[in-house]
Design a protein around this motif. Structure first.
Motif, mmCIF file in Angstrom:
data_model
loop_
_atom_site.group_PDB
_atom_site.id
_atom_site.type_symbol
_atom_site.label_atom_id
_atom_site.label_comp_id
_atom_site.label_asym_id
_atom_site.label_seq_id
_atom_site.Cartn_x
_atom_site.Cartn_y
_atom_site.Cartn_z
ATOM 1 N N VAL A 157 0.279 0.312 55.263
ATOM 2 C CA VAL A 157 1.189 0.176 54.132
ATOM 3 C C VAL A 157 1.531 -1.307 53.931
ATOM 4 C CG1 VAL A 157 3.539 0.655 53.335
ATOM 5 C CG2 VAL A 157 2.149 2.490 54.303
ATOM 6 N N THR A 209 -2.019 3.264 49.404
ATOM 7 C CA THR A 209 -0.743 3.010 50.075
ATOM 8 C C THR A 209 0.285 4.080 49.715
ATOM 9 O OG1 THR A 209 -1.164 0.628 50.053
ATOM 10 C CG2 THR A 209 1.110 1.333 50.399
ATOM 11 N N GLN A 217 -2.895 -0.015 46.084
ATOM 12 C CA GLN A 217 -1.573 0.589 45.902
ATOM 13 C C GLN A 217 -1.680 2.112 45.857
ATOM 14 O OE1 GLN A 217 1.361 -0.746 45.920
ATOM 15 N NE2 GLN A 217 1.054 -2.914 45.609
ATOM 16 N N PHE A 249 4.749 -3.219 48.408
ATOM 17 C CA PHE A 249 4.449 -1.967 47.717
ATOM 18 C C PHE A 249 5.276 -1.807 46.450
ATOM 19 C CE2 PHE A 249 5.436 2.620 47.135
ATOM 20 C CZ PHE A 249 4.165 3.031 46.754
#
Length: 626
Positions: free
Chosen positions: A309, A243, A240, A120
């Protein structure tokens, strides 16, 4: 020529150089306390990879104990007590308490200090602003604060290995009441003990993720380049974006729960502590009335979104690489986008399938079984779209593509083996066995980690202007792929034989582990699994050497060595401060590969659409899958 370029031509070159020299940042500001998103991404990446290596080393120590329980660890076993304390491995032999610490810290480090920061924060920080044509993140100083909160949290976690009693021993889930009373005894210090430092370190790690999530969401919404509409975003940016929302919404309940558990440990509260606890033969002097199940609810409300995630950034990376190396657009782009949005929503209503053994009623069980099965649908859609994207493509099997294509079956195995765990009747038997270990690790290890390796090899030229060595990349890939399967596939068998995932002796005393399958008993399978783990550790050495050697000595390449289409490849390699020489404008979608009638098989997002191209597109028939 843009405005900034035209204005620069009116200045004296020597004066311009002097001004540039005047504003040049020092080494500490440029590389350590940087606010540039690219440097922060690299910091996250390097720190996360170091933590992944450390967490992997902890697992290799555990594998020795499982393969050869009670035997002294050769060579390094006699030295480990000097690092971790005399009660961890006396005479090189692992104690049960130290094994528990290794298990708890392995899970914590690999997930929260390894995969999440790399998947991430590192890739997101470096790639997302470049892919959306932004000069930086919206809040550069908040971005820097996010990294340093992560660094402080990681340092506290590592410090916990060296306090009296050692690191946390209550598992990476920190279940109460065990976690609340852990380490209590003669000489108990309410703060400087492993479990308390685990909680304090986690507060910093969560705060880091929350700051990063806010920054990502704001940046993607506010700083997209002109013409870059939502349906022109690269799939990686969508991954992203979702997430970031998962982190923003799921981490605050766990942070609240961690603060409450910390109060239970150091301030004699009873948020999670029930009445009537007997500890060391005496009634525990607390007010009581707390609920251990409340901790489980709050933990798993983060714990299951956390799975996505880990996996969604890998989905995004794999999508970029599949499109680039099959030389054709991602199949079903809109279905991929809507699938990740559905996953993001459903991930918040499946958490209690981790709690089937708590005795919840049939109505609640039926609800969570249903939502757990529903969330598998968008995952299957994404995986199917990736496979179909390969159909008819002119595939280039470079190192990023090897890792990306290996990701597909590995994640498929992990996902399909999770379906039995969705049913509480099957989970009653499989819960907390090696089956769960195998299922989860197929998603995270040969799944997510292969996606991360693919991304490192793919975007390394953008960060350094050089490529990593292809030969040594393949030397890294093939042993890793083989060993991953040798490690985790037999664990399904061990789990179905009933072997528990947290046994210090590897299950040698359990009757079911004596049954033989594929020529070995459940306990005997620990030996080949451990050898495969150690070989896989050796297989990472070529990657480490290749990574650092290529920074200075890798083959120099142009700004777009993969002949990709998205905006990050229009920036110089490595990108300067501000990223782009001229502000990019997006005129088309992210995956314009192999357009009919084109001079080459890729058309970048910043290339205007010609009138003749519109005519060609209208006359070309769309391919039909049969």
């Amino acid at each position: 020529m843009d405005a900034s370029t035209s204005l620069a031509t009116h200045h004296d070159p020597q004066q311009h150089d002097a001004e540039h020299e005047h504003h040049e940042l020092g080494w500490w500001r440029k590389y350590i306390f940087s606010t540039d998103h690219k440097m922060i991404g690299i910091q996250y990446g390097l720190c996360g990879l170091v933590f992944l290596l450390f967490g992997f080393c902890l697992m290799m120590l555990m594998r020795w104990q499982l393969a050869y329980p009670g035997q002294a660890l050769p060579v390094i076993g006699k030295w480990l007590p000097y690092f971790f304390g005399p009660n961890t491995m006396p005479d090189g032999k692992m104690t049960p308490d130290f094994y528990n610490s290794l298990g708890a810290m392995h899970g914590t480090i690999m997930i929260f200090m390894g995969v999440v920061p790399v998947a991430f924060a590192a890739f997101g920080n470096f790639v997302v602003p470049l892919q959306i044509g932004a000069p930086d993140m919206t809040f550069p100083k908040v971005n820097a604060a996010s990294f340093w909160a992560f660094a402080v949290g990681g340092l506290i976690m590592l410090t916990s290995f060296f306090v009296p009693g050692g690191a946390a021993q209550s598992g990476w889930t920190s279940y109460v009441p065990l976690a609340a009373i852990s380490d209590r005894g003669p000489g108990f210090n309410p703060f400087f003990n492993g479990q308390t430092l685990w909680l304090v370190g986690f507060i910093f790690l969560i705060s880091s993720s929350l700051l990063g999530a806010i920054n990502f969401i704001t940046t993607i919404i506010q700083l997209r380049a002109k013409g870059l509409t939502w349906m022109r975003l690269p799939f990686f940016v969508w991954a992203q974006f979702v997430t970031a929302f998962l982190l923003l919404l799921a981490f605050p309940p766990l942070e609240s729960a961690i603060i409450m558990q910390l109060m239970d440990r150091v301030a004699a509260t009873s948020f999670f502590m029930p009445s009537g606890l007997i500890v060391n033969g005496a009634m525990m002097n607390i007010s009581g009335g707390g609920s251990p199940l409340l901790w489980q609810h709050l933990f798993w409300f983060l714990g299951h979104p956390e799975v996505y995630v880990l996996i969604l950034p890998a989905f995004g990376i794999v999508g970029e690489i599949l499109a680039n190396n099959s030389r054709k657009p991602l199949w079903g782009y809109k279905s991929l986008v809507f699938s990740v949005l559905v996953i993001g929503f459903l991930s918040f209503v499946v958490w209690a399938h981790h709690m089937w053994l708590t005795g919840m009623g049939t109505t609640v069980s039926a609800f969570f079984q249903t939502t757990t099965l529903l969330i598998s649908i968008p995952s299957v859609i994404i995986l199917s779209a990736f496979f179909i994207s390969l159909w008819g493509g002119s595939i280039r099997f470079n190192v990023p593509m090897l890792f990306a294509t290996a990701f597909l079956p590995m994640f498929g195995i992990g996902g399909l083996t999770g379906i039995p765990l969705a049913f509480n009747s099957a989970d009653l038997y499989l819960h907390d066995t090696y089956y769960v270990i195998a299922h989860f690790h197929y998603i995270v290890a040969p799944g997510t980690l292969f996606g991360l390796f693919a991304g490192i090899y793919y975007w390394f030229p953008k960060a350094t202007g050089r490529t990593m060595n292809e030969f040594w990349g393949k030397v890294h890939f093939w042993p890793s792929l083989i060993c991953m399967n040798v490690i985790f596939l037999p664990m399904f068998l061990q789990g179905m034989l009933g072997m528990h995932r947290r046994w210090y002796d590897g299950g040698q005393g359990w009757t079911l582990s004596g049954e033989h399958i594929w020529g070995l008993s459940g306990f005997q399978w620990n030996t080949p699994i451990s050898w495969a783990a150690w070989i896989m550790g050796l297989a990472q050495i070529p990657f480490i050497i290749n990574f650092f050697w290529s920074i200075k000595h890798g083959k120099k390449v142009n700004d777009n060595p993969w002949e990709a289409t998205t905006l990050e490849w229009t920036a110089p390699s490595p990108p300067p401060h501000g990223n782009f020489v001229t502000t990019p404008v997006a005129y088309r979608g992210p995956y314009e590969y192999s357009l009919p009638g084109g001079d080459r098989d890729f058309t970048m997002q910043n290339e205007p659409v010609e009138p003749t191209e519109r005519t060609r597109r209208k006359t070309v028939e769309q391919p039909v899958l049969v």
